[in-house]
Design an enzyme around this catalytic site. Sequence first.
Site, short mmCIF file in Angstrom:
data_model
loop_
_atom_site.label_atom_id
_atom_site.label_comp_id
_atom_site.label_asym_id
_atom_site.label_seq_id
_atom_site.Cartn_x
_atom_site.Cartn_y
_atom_site.Cartn_z
N CYS A 39 29.20 -23.07 -44.96
CA CYS A 39 29.38 -21.82 -44.22
C CYS A 39 28.13 -21.60 -43.38
CB CYS A 39 29.55 -20.69 -45.24
SG CYS A 39 29.66 -19.05 -44.54
N CYS B 225 31.20 -22.25 -36.87
CA CYS B 225 31.80 -21.62 -38.05
C CYS B 225 32.75 -22.65 -38.66
CB CYS B 225 32.57 -20.36 -37.64
SG CYS B 225 33.57 -19.64 -38.96
N1 DGL Z 1 33.15 -20.06 -42.47
C1 DGL Z 1 32.02 -19.27 -42.23
C2 DGL Z 1 31.01 -19.86 -41.29
O1 DGL Z 1 30.91 -21.07 -41.21
C3 DGL Z 1 32.08 -17.80 -42.18
C4 DGL Z 1 33.27 -17.10 -41.71
C5 DGL Z 1 33.21 -15.67 -42.13
O2 DGL Z 1 33.40 -15.46 -43.33
O3 DGL Z 1 32.96 -14.81 -41.30
O4 DGL Z 1 30.28 -19.15 -40.65
#
Ligand code: DGL
Length: 263
Positions: A74, A184
């Site tokens: 993430c 993301c």
């Molecule tokens: N998947 C996450 C990222 O890579 C975060 C998405 C979220 O929860 O806002 O930033």
Amino acid sequence: MDKNSPIGVFDSGVGGSSIWQEIHKLLPFENIIYLADSKNAPYGNKSQKEITALSIKNVEKLQELGCKIIVVACNTATTNAISILRENYDIPFIGIEPAIKPAALKTTSKSIGILATKGTLSSALFSRTTSELTKDISVVEIIGEGLVPLIEAGNLDGPEMVELLEKHTKPMIDANIDYLVLGCSHYPYIIPQLKKILPENVKIIDSGEAVARQTKIVLQSLNLLREENTKPKLQFFTNAETDTLKFLLNEYADKISVEKKDF
Ligand code: DGL
């Protein structure tokens, strides 16, 4: 730590499973436990304090489950919390950050786009890396507002998605970008939709393969790679419904387990 201990992977939700796919492709014999904190998604609009507290909760769960290394799949959690995690937990961490470097090196239009969450784009780590790497090019940073909830719901193809993507990519297209960096881990799942909207010359880059490569390098250096030719245990735990994970990982259905669990 044992070679047979699992690699732990976590994300705010289902998105990090795009990174899981790269790790599994490169390290097919590794046991992996994936935590999808979908109950608390999205992380992107939360404060650094909240993102850190949620990341700590996930790390402690993965440690309790006996993981040998933790992949923070993430960008929002990495850019806001990884230094605190590294200071406080005695386990190797691999993080994910937007792949600005290859885009900055390869762009010929001298204009690149970055689509990421508010939490990532406003983090000190992101600002530092970006300003170091993009001195002579222009960078269009766009918050992918609304995209994560749609992906969490498994709604990849609906008119809402098309409308949001058209809105978010317009300033980038107007700025003549030739590289779009996906910052993301949810966004690799909407690459086909992005391709329909972006001009053909725009290349899309994400960080999944780089994270998998780094995971392998670190495991190798610690002598923690599992023996080959043994069937891996591939577990997914989510604290919300299992439907979207099952849908996104459909091609792995016969080798993974997806369960609901409180954490
Ligand atoms: N998947 C996450 C990222 O890579 C975060 C998405 C979220 O929860 O806002 O930033």
